[in-house]
Design an enzyme around this catalytic site. Structure first.
Site, mmCIF file in Angstrom:
data_model
loop_
_atom_site.group_PDB
_atom_site.id
_atom_site.type_symbol
_atom_site.label_atom_id
_atom_site.label_comp_id
_atom_site.label_asym_id
_atom_site.label_seq_id
_atom_site.Cartn_x
_atom_site.Cartn_y
_atom_site.Cartn_z
ATOM 1 N N ASP A 67 0.903 -1.101 0.104
ATOM 2 C CA ASP A 67 0.114 -0.085 -0.084
ATOM 3 C C ASP A 67 0.799 1.123 0.080
ATOM 4 O O ASP A 67 0.467 2.415 0.134
ATOM 5 C CB ASP A 67 -1.018 0.209 1.268
ATOM 6 C CG ASP A 67 -2.368 -0.555 0.961
ATOM 7 O OD1 ASP A 67 -2.892 -0.939 -0.174
ATOM 8 O OD2 ASP A 67 -2.572 -1.041 2.091
ATOM 9 N N ARG A 92 0.659 -1.756 7.515
ATOM 10 C CA ARG A 92 1.259 -0.400 6.923
ATOM 11 C C ARG A 92 2.224 0.004 7.717
ATOM 12 O O ARG A 92 2.836 1.413 7.447
ATOM 13 C CB ARG A 92 0.107 0.379 6.580
ATOM 14 C CG ARG A 92 -0.653 -0.036 5.407
ATOM 15 C CD ARG A 92 -1.794 0.730 5.055
ATOM 16 N NE ARG A 92 -0.933 1.960 4.185
ATOM 17 C CZ ARG A 92 -1.592 2.972 3.402
ATOM 18 N NH1 ARG A 92 -2.776 3.338 3.480
ATOM 19 N NH2 ARG A 92 -0.886 3.687 2.646
ATOM 20 N N ARG A 137 -9.981 5.620 10.971
ATOM 21 C CA ARG A 137 -8.365 5.535 10.758
ATOM 22 C C ARG A 137 -7.704 6.632 11.808
ATOM 23 O O ARG A 137 -7.602 6.266 13.152
ATOM 24 C CB ARG A 137 -7.736 5.630 9.567
ATOM 25 C CG ARG A 137 -8.267 4.822 8.428
ATOM 26 C CD ARG A 137 -7.805 3.261 8.793
ATOM 27 N NE ARG A 137 -8.079 2.356 7.795
ATOM 28 C CZ ARG A 137 -7.486 1.952 6.780
ATOM 29 N NH1 ARG A 137 -6.355 2.674 6.303
ATOM 30 N NH2 ARG A 137 -8.064 1.039 5.923
ATOM 31 N N HIS A 166 -11.564 6.991 4.781
ATOM 32 C CA HIS A 166 -10.514 8.077 4.853
ATOM 33 C C HIS A 166 -11.406 9.543 4.207
ATOM 34 O O HIS A 166 -12.196 9.304 3.564
ATOM 35 C CB HIS A 166 -9.394 7.987 4.006
ATOM 36 C CG HIS A 166 -8.175 7.418 4.668
ATOM 37 N ND1 HIS A 166 -7.410 6.325 3.805
ATOM 38 C CD2 HIS A 166 -7.589 6.919 5.739
ATOM 39 C CE1 HIS A 166 -6.477 5.736 4.537
ATOM 40 N NE2 HIS A 166 -6.473 6.205 5.753
ATOM 41 N N CYS A 260 -5.286 9.559 -3.197
ATOM 42 C CA CYS A 260 -4.744 8.634 -2.286
ATOM 43 C C CYS A 260 -3.019 8.275 -2.788
ATOM 44 O O CYS A 260 -2.063 8.305 -2.008
ATOM 45 C CB CYS A 260 -5.268 7.020 -2.164
ATOM 46 S SG CYS A 260 -6.677 7.094 -1.792
HETATM 47 N N1 ARG Z 1 -5.299 -0.020 1.219
HETATM 48 C C1 ARG Z 1 -5.189 1.259 1.711
HETATM 49 C C2 ARG Z 1 -5.493 1.243 3.045
HETATM 50 O O1 ARG Z 1 -6.532 0.633 3.378
HETATM 51 C C3 ARG Z 1 -5.744 2.191 0.861
HETATM 52 C C4 ARG Z 1 -5.291 3.674 1.314
HETATM 53 C C5 ARG Z 1 -6.051 4.788 0.476
HETATM 54 N N2 ARG Z 1 -5.342 6.130 0.814
HETATM 55 C C6 ARG Z 1 -6.006 7.243 0.875
HETATM 56 N N3 ARG Z 1 -5.390 8.281 1.026
HETATM 57 N N4 ARG Z 1 -7.347 7.107 1.186
HETATM 58 O O2 ARG Z 1 -4.918 1.928 3.952
#
Ligand code: ARG
Length: 267
Positions: A67, A92, A137, A166, A260
């Site tokens: 990612d 991550r 998040r 997000h 993203c």
């Molecule tokens: N697979 C990543 C996650 O879930 C995607 C992140 C997407 N980034 C964003 N800025 N929305 O963390």
């Protein structure tokens, strides 16, 4: 609408892109994905920014961090100050020091994140203020640190739909005065806040949001957005914006779109 200024973006080539775990509803580790296609779609996105006159800097992609292409999650950068990140998910976590090191090497003052904070994925500069998402998040406590570091008002927005985990999947800053967003991604109170702050906002349709149409990058004049977001494209054009459609559908399999992949470096 404000005049477009040349922007400085940080991106990460999806050399190691894969969907091997599931940390948002878009990700299906059992479904096929095409790494080469992801790379070529990403190259087109990068070229689109270059054609618009922007600068694109690159961070080295690291193996084992599929990612890492989603550079927006690497930091928040405003007024030459960098607030580093702290990911919610272990998968991550190792991206955070890599992005931090990039900014330190580039000579920026970097502040460590004290709480879960996924950078520009959840923290967006809108004119003089920062809009900050929480609920999935970035922790609410991170908003206070963000306000302290940047000395700008931070407006907390509560995200309620797991598909729009997000802030940058549900809201796009178009210029210093206006935004586009999907109301149903926000709590009733946050919807009222957005109506109050942005009475002329462009309201996205569910169809636009489902192709991550709001995960767009605007320089104040041209909005780079998923080509599949046809209704949003028309609404933006009717409001006087130029649009550049890009296809990053392979990256959408990980829950990401153009924004993203793009971290704005504001000096
Ligand atoms: N697979 C990543 C996650 O879930 C995607 C992140 C997407 N980034 C964003 N800025 N929305 O963390």
């Amino acid at each position: 609408m404000t005049t477009a200024a040349a922007r400085r973006y940080l991106m990460c080539r999806p050399t190691h892109f894969a969907v091997t775990y599931r940390i948002n509803p878009w990700m299906d580790p059992t479904a096929p994905y095409d790494n080469a296609l992801a790379v070529s779609q990403w190259e087109t996105l990068r070229q689109t920014f270059l054609d618009l006159g922007h600068t694109v800097e690159l961070i080295e992609p690291l193996p084992g961090l599929p990612d890492m292409v989603f550079a927006a999650n690497g930091a928040t950068v405003v007024d030459g100050k960098v607030l580093a990140v702290q990911f919610r998910d272990a998968e991550r976590a190792n991206e955070a020091p890599a992005y931090k090191a990039w900014f330190e090497n580039a000579g920026f003052e970097v502040f460590d994140a004290k709480h879960t904070n996924e950078g520009e994925g959840d923290i967006l500069l809108a004119g003089d203020v920062l809009l900050a998402g929480t609920g999935f998040r970035t922790a609410h406590a991170a908003h206070a640190q963000t306000q302290e570091v940047f000395g700008r008002p931070v407006i907390t927005l509560q995200l309620v739909d797991p598909a729009y985990y997000h802030l940058d999947t549900a809201l796009c800053v178009l210029d210093e005065r206006n935004i586009a967003y999907l109301p149903s991604a926000f709590s009733p109170g946050s919807q009222a806040v957005l109506r109050r702050l942005f009475p002329d906002a462009i309201i996205a349709t569910a169809a636009d949001a489902e192709v991550l149409g709001l995960n767009a990058v605007s320089d104040g004049r041209t909005v780079v957005l998923p080509v599949q977001a046809t209704e949003l494209t028309a609404a933006l054009q009717a409001a006087g914006y130029r649009t550049a459609g890009v296809d990053v559908s392979e990256l959408r399999k990980a829950g990401g779109g153009p924004k993203c992949c793009t971290l704005e470096v504001r000096s």
